[in-house]
Design a protein around this motif. Structure first.
Motif, PDB file in Angstrom:
ATOM      1  N   PRO A 501       0.843  -1.205   0.000  1.00  0.00           N
ATOM      2  CA  PRO A 501       0.000   0.000   0.000  1.00  0.00           C
ATOM      3  C   PRO A 501       0.876   1.251   0.000  1.00  0.00           C
ATOM      4  N   PHE A 502       0.320   2.367  -0.412  1.00  0.00           N
ATOM      5  CA  PHE A 502       1.116   3.591  -0.582  1.00  0.00           C
ATOM      6  C   PHE A 502       1.822   4.013   0.704  1.00  0.00           C
ATOM      7  N   TYR A 503       1.154   3.828   1.857  1.00  0.00           N
ATOM      8  CA  TYR A 503       1.736   4.302   3.116  1.00  0.00           C
ATOM      9  C   TYR A 503       2.916   3.448   3.581  1.00  0.00           C
ATOM     10  N   ARG A 504       3.106   2.297   2.924  1.00  0.00           N
ATOM     11  CA  ARG A 504       4.233   1.435   3.305  1.00  0.00           C
ATOM     12  C   ARG A 504       5.521   1.863   2.627  1.00  0.00           C
ATOM     13  N   ALA A 505       5.429   2.696   1.605  1.00  0.00           N
ATOM     14  CA  ALA A 505       6.623   3.126   0.873  1.00  0.00           C
ATOM     15  C   ALA A 505       7.524   3.949   1.792  1.00  0.00           C
ATOM     16  N   SER A 506       8.817   3.623   1.784  1.00  0.00           N
ATOM     17  CA  SER A 506       9.752   4.321   2.662  1.00  0.00           C
ATOM     18  C   SER A 506       9.835   5.804   2.322  1.00  0.00           C
ATOM     19  N   GLY A 507       9.690   6.155   1.035  1.00  0.00           N
ATOM     20  CA  GLY A 507       9.750   7.559   0.652  1.00  0.00           C
ATOM     21  C   GLY A 507       8.629   8.355   1.282  1.00  0.00           C
ATOM     22  N   TYR A 508       7.424   7.800   1.281  1.00  0.00           N
ATOM     23  CA  TYR A 508       6.260   8.464   1.881  1.00  0.00           C
ATOM     24  C   TYR A 508       6.453   8.638   3.380  1.00  0.00           C
ATOM     25  N   GLN A 509       6.812   7.555   4.054  1.00  0.00           N
ATOM     26  CA  GLN A 509       6.969   7.635   5.507  1.00  0.00           C
ATOM     27  C   GLN A 509       8.164   8.497   5.901  1.00  0.00           C
ATOM     28  N   ASN A 510       9.253   8.381   5.171  1.00  0.00           N
ATOM     29  CA  ASN A 510      10.429   9.175   5.511  1.00  0.00           C
ATOM     30  C   ASN A 510      10.181  10.665   5.334  1.00  0.00           C
ATOM     31  N   SER A 511       9.347  11.018   4.345  1.00  0.00           N
ATOM     32  CA  SER A 511       9.005  12.426   4.154  1.00  0.00           C
ATOM     33  C   SER A 511       8.229  12.956   5.351  1.00  0.00           C
ATOM     34  N   LEU A 512       7.245  12.175   5.810  1.00  0.00           N
ATOM     35  CA  LEU A 512       6.471  12.601   6.975  1.00  0.00           C
ATOM     36  C   LEU A 512       7.322  12.591   8.240  1.00  0.00           C
ATOM     37  N   LEU A 513       8.233  11.610   8.322  1.00  0.00           N
ATOM     38  CA  LEU A 513       9.127  11.555   9.473  1.00  0.00           C
ATOM     39  C   LEU A 513      10.021  12.796   9.502  1.00  0.00           C
ATOM     40  N   GLY A 514      10.574  13.137   8.351  1.00  0.00           N
ATOM     41  CA  GLY A 514      11.423  14.310   8.273  1.00  0.00           C
ATOM     42  C   GLY A 514      10.662  15.583   8.607  1.00  0.00           C
ATOM     43  N   ILE A 623       1.459  20.515  14.703  1.00  0.00           N
ATOM     44  CA  ILE A 623       2.213  19.832  15.761  1.00  0.00           C
ATOM     45  C   ILE A 623       1.461  18.581  16.206  1.00  0.00           C
ATOM     46  N   THR A 624       0.128  18.701  16.312  1.00  0.00           N
ATOM     47  CA  THR A 624      -0.683  17.533  16.681  1.00  0.00           C
ATOM     48  C   THR A 624      -0.534  16.434  15.635  1.00  0.00           C
ATOM     49  N   PHE A 625      -0.620  16.828  14.372  1.00  0.00           N
ATOM     50  CA  PHE A 625      -0.467  15.843  13.296  1.00  0.00           C
ATOM     51  C   PHE A 625       0.878  15.138  13.404  1.00  0.00           C
ATOM     52  N   SER A 626       1.935  15.893  13.629  1.00  0.00           N
ATOM     53  CA  SER A 626       3.271  15.308  13.725  1.00  0.00           C
ATOM     54  C   SER A 626       3.374  14.356  14.907  1.00  0.00           C
ATOM     55  N   ALA A 627       2.787  14.760  16.034  1.00  0.00           N
ATOM     56  CA  ALA A 627       2.836  13.918  17.232  1.00  0.00           C
ATOM     57  C   ALA A 627       2.066  12.618  17.017  1.00  0.00           C
ATOM     58  N   MET A 628       0.895  12.700  16.388  1.00  0.00           N
ATOM     59  CA  MET A 628       0.103  11.499  16.164  1.00  0.00           C
ATOM     60  C   MET A 628       0.712  10.625  15.071  1.00  0.00           C
ATOM     61  N   PHE A 629       1.356  11.266  14.068  1.00  0.00           N
ATOM     62  CA  PHE A 629       2.058  10.459  13.066  1.00  0.00           C
ATOM     63  C   PHE A 629       3.140   9.625  13.732  1.00  0.00           C
ATOM     64  N   MET A 630       3.889  10.220  14.662  1.00  0.00           N
ATOM     65  CA  MET A 630       4.955   9.473  15.324  1.00  0.00           C
ATOM     66  C   MET A 630       4.388   8.316  16.143  1.00  0.00           C
ATOM     67  N   ALA A 631       3.231   8.532  16.771  1.00  0.00           N
ATOM     68  CA  ALA A 631       2.596   7.443  17.515  1.00  0.00           C
ATOM     69  C   ALA A 631       2.238   6.302  16.567  1.00  0.00           C
ATOM     70  N   TRP A 632       1.650   6.671  15.409  1.00  0.00           N
ATOM     71  CA  TRP A 632       1.316   5.651  14.406  1.00  0.00           C
ATOM     72  C   TRP A 632       2.578   4.990  13.870  1.00  0.00           C
ATOM     73  N   PHE A 633       3.620   5.758  13.658  1.00  0.00           N
ATOM     74  CA  PHE A 633       4.885   5.252  13.129  1.00  0.00           C
ATOM     75  C   PHE A 633       5.433   4.145  14.015  1.00  0.00           C
ATOM     76  N   TYR A 634       5.486   4.370  15.310  1.00  0.00           N
ATOM     77  CA  TYR A 634       6.000   3.344  16.230  1.00  0.00           C
ATOM     78  C   TYR A 634       5.073   2.136  16.282  1.00  0.00           C
ATOM     79  N   TYR A 635       3.774   2.394  16.211  1.00  0.00           N
ATOM     80  CA  TYR A 635       2.816   1.291  16.209  1.00  0.00           C
ATOM     81  C   TYR A 635       2.981   0.436  14.953  1.00  0.00           C
ATOM     82  N   PHE A 636       3.064   1.100  13.799  1.00  0.00           N
ATOM     83  CA  PHE A 636       3.142   0.378  12.529  1.00  0.00           C
ATOM     84  C   PHE A 636       4.373  -0.506  12.470  1.00  0.00           C
ATOM     85  N   TRP A 637       5.509  -0.043  12.977  1.00  0.00           N
ATOM     86  CA  TRP A 637       6.756  -0.794  12.895  1.00  0.00           C
ATOM     87  C   TRP A 637       6.984  -1.703  14.112  1.00  0.00           C
TER      88      TRP A 637
END
Length: 646
Positions: A501-514, A623-637
């Motif tokens: 799925p699109f959200y699994r691509a490292s480029g997509y996630q790394n962009s949001l992580l950055g 900031i909320t979006f970034s914080a919740m993305f990080m929560a999802w990031f740790y959950y997903f991995w």
């Protein structure tokens, strides 16, 4: 074949080829007239040695592999056997092909499969029966009711197990060795596919097969193989025992890693808890004895390990994701090389890289093994170079269909191996990448970026493609709706892929992580720059501002500490989950709590109109979006929680 380990860049390949050509012909010109070679030249020892030396020596030097061994047999005769480099650099001991033991890695599995077939011959095992019938102390989970795993599934790597290794597969501590039954119960992976549907290489499956052999024979696996295969074939310098007996350990090639410009000796790798999957140590001359027995229908010099009919059954085609490609026999890989069907298996540990090849048509078998990270490149180049020189074939030129652009889009995307972890922290290694990119081009081809090595493929049949400048093929899988859901490579028959799925691509996630990291850094810089303003805040606005500081601080601390932990523990994580990492796993929980608290404050910011101006509130929401993305990031991995085998 075991795969660990595929990152060969184009420039390195081109350089290797140049070195091979130059080295080969420099040596060859000293011994024989220059001319095209063929299989008849395998009868000339000077030609064989010139070829192997010209290939191996430059590759070992340029890829920093300190030791290697090569043995080749043809028509029952050992036609070449030679060691390269040093068994022990510190003691200046050179490698001897008939004396120096190398770690064979997953080539060990071939002996495990022979042991399984011995059980079949004795009437103790049904290849198509539920393997739970042969287990005594635990059962394989019934994840797919009515679809039990059979030994045939295990031998064709289609049992449906997820993959895993972090913290338990390979260790350097003999004290951590446990009975095979205990390790198979303790490290049982999840079943992620119904059996027989997808090929996903499994070390667990092979180790489980070895346990079943032990259960049915009443003998520990290593002892069983020693008595019923190694001793029978006269493989006197081979053993599954770990650590090795003293008389063998003195002749074992030392494991080396290149660090700081020098070769650093590493501890003997312990694979006993998964011994049937990769614990064998052997000389190359011993390994070709085993190969000759397979070539000869189970017999070597009057000693027999299997009946001829059983060997024929083992080497017959049993599974492929696409019948137009080579696939898997019973435990043996099928590979097409210059129009020939080759059987065998590769093997990799952290420090050794091996390959055993059996060519029934030409009565040839070979075994090679090379050490250190660079040994992977040397091993990978050997068989292809051997057949290109002695059994060359002309690659048919193909052209792309002019209408391919009309349907090329359905193949585009990122693909991932089913041989992956889905439930444990091993999944987090995917953060670094690992996806295979497939994209259409303007010249009606597909460009497939296979772990950093891009190649162009041309459509030659429905969902079937061939490399433009080589024989390699890939076949795409299609569901009932005509959608592409994955593909299989003929060079990796035990590793099918699925379309990510699109959200699994490292480029997509790394962009949001950055982006998230930049947001958090911005919060902390703003705090430092406007400290007096922050202190002057009061009431709900002060709480909201504190929530941002907490979210940014916790996330930056979590990422910084993770970096420190990984640098500190290094590759020790692969043998045992380190205490520092276990402690760090508390941090993702704090990230989640900080994110939830910030989301609550964001609701208040919008509800009661905190801060002046809509853009300020939008910045707060970011900031909320970034914080919740990080929560999802740790959950997903699988980093939210303690997802590892204790």
């Amino acid at each position: 074949m075991s795969q660990g380990h595929h990152n060969l860049e184009n420039k390195m390949i081109l350089r290797n080829i140049r070195l091979v050509i130059v080295g080969y012909f420099l040596v060859l010109c000293l011994t024989i007239p220059v001319r095209a070679l063929g299989n008849s030249d395998l009868d000339n020892p000077k030609i064989i040695e010139a070829f192997v030396d010209g290939l191996v020596i430059p590759l070992m030097k340029n890829h920093q592999s300190p030791s290697g061994t090569v043995s080749i047999v043809k028509a029952g005769k050992l036609i070449f056997s030679k060691g390269y480099g040093f068994q022990n650099i510190e003691k200046n001991i050179g490698v001897e092909a008939d004396k120096t033991l190398f770690r064979t890695g997953s080539v060990s599995k071939l002996l495990t499969w022979v042991s399984v077939m011995q059980m079949v011959e004795q009437g103790k095992l049904d290849l198509d029966g539920d393997v739970n019938a042969y287990l005594k102390t635990f059962q394989i989970k019934d994840t797919f009711p009515g679809q039990p795993i059979t030994m045939r599934h295990i031998m064709t790597h289609t049992a449906g197990f997820e993959d895993g290794s972090v913290g338990y597969l390979i260790s350097d501590d003999p004290a951590r060795i446990m009975p095979l039954a205990h390790s198979m119960k303790r490290y049982q992976p999840e079943r992620v596919n119904p059996p027989g549907k997808q090929a996903a290489y499994s070390n667990y499956g092979a180790a489980l097969a070895g346990l079943i052999v032990a259960n049915l024979s009443g003998v520990e696996f290593a002892d069983y193989v020693q008595k019923n295969i190694l001793d029978v074939l006269g493989m006197e310098s081979s053993s599954f025992e770990e650590p090795l007996p003293r008389h063998m350990s003195e002749n074992a090639a030392v494991a080396y890693a290149r660090e700081g410009g020098a070769y650093i000796a590493k501890p003997f790798e312990i694979i006993s808890n998964f011994a049937p999957a990769g614990a064998l140590s052997a000389t190359s001359t011993d390994m070709v004895k085993f190969a000759q027995a397979i070539l000869n229908g189970g017999e070597y010099k009057g000693a027999r390990i299997l009946e001829a009919e059983t060997v024929k059954q083992m080497l017959s085609h049993n599974f492929s994701q696409d019948d137009r490609l080579m696939g898997l026999a019973l435990g043996f890989y099928e590979v097409e090389r210059n129009g020939l069907r080759l059987m065998g298996h590769e093997g990799d540990t952290h420090y050794f890289h091996s390959d055993l090849v059996i060519d029934k048509k030409n009565e040839i078998a070979l075994f090679v093994s090379f050490s250190a990270a660079g040994g992977y490149t040397v091993r990978s180049a050997f068989t292809g170079s051997f057949y290109d020189v002695f059994y060359p074939a002309v690659i048919e030129k193909i052209t792309a269909p002019t209408d391919f652009g009309d349907r090329s889009g359905k193949y585009a995307g990122n693909y991932l191996l089913w041989r992956s972890s889905f439930s444990k922290i091993d999944k987090a290694m995917g953060i670094l990448g690992g996806a295979i990119s497939v994209q259409p081009t303007a010249d009606n081809t597909l460009v497939v970026d296979l772990w950093g090595k891009a190649s162009h493929y041309v459509e030659i049949d429905n969902n079937l493609f061939r490399k433009v400048d080589g024989p390699e093929k890939i076949a795409f899988q299609e569901n009932d709706h005509g959608e592409i859901i994955g593909f299989i490579m003929d060079s990796y028959p035990a590793m099918s892929t699925y379309k990510a799925p699109f959200y699994r691509a490292s480029g997509y996630q790394n962009s949001l992580l950055g982006l998230s990291i930049l947001v958090f850094i911005g919060v902390m810089l703003r705090l430092a720059y406007r400290w007096d303003g922050f202190r002057a805040l009061s009431g709900e606005e002060k709480k909201a501002a504190k929530a941002s500081v907490i979210a940014a601080g916790v996330n930056l601390a979590a990422l910084s500490l993770l970096g420190v932990v990984l640098v500190t523990v290094g590759d020790k994580m692969f043998s045992e989950i380190q205490v520092l990492f276990k402690v760090w796993l508390i941090m993702p929980f704090l990230v989640v709590l900080a994110g939830i608290y910030h989301m609550y404050q964001m609701v208040l910011v919008w509800k009661i109109g905190l801060y002046n101006g809509i853009w300020t509130r939008i910045r707060y929401s970011l900031i909320t979006f970034s914080a919740m993305f990080m929560a999802w990031f740790y959950y997903f991995w699988n980093l939210l929680g303690f997802h590892y085998f204790s």
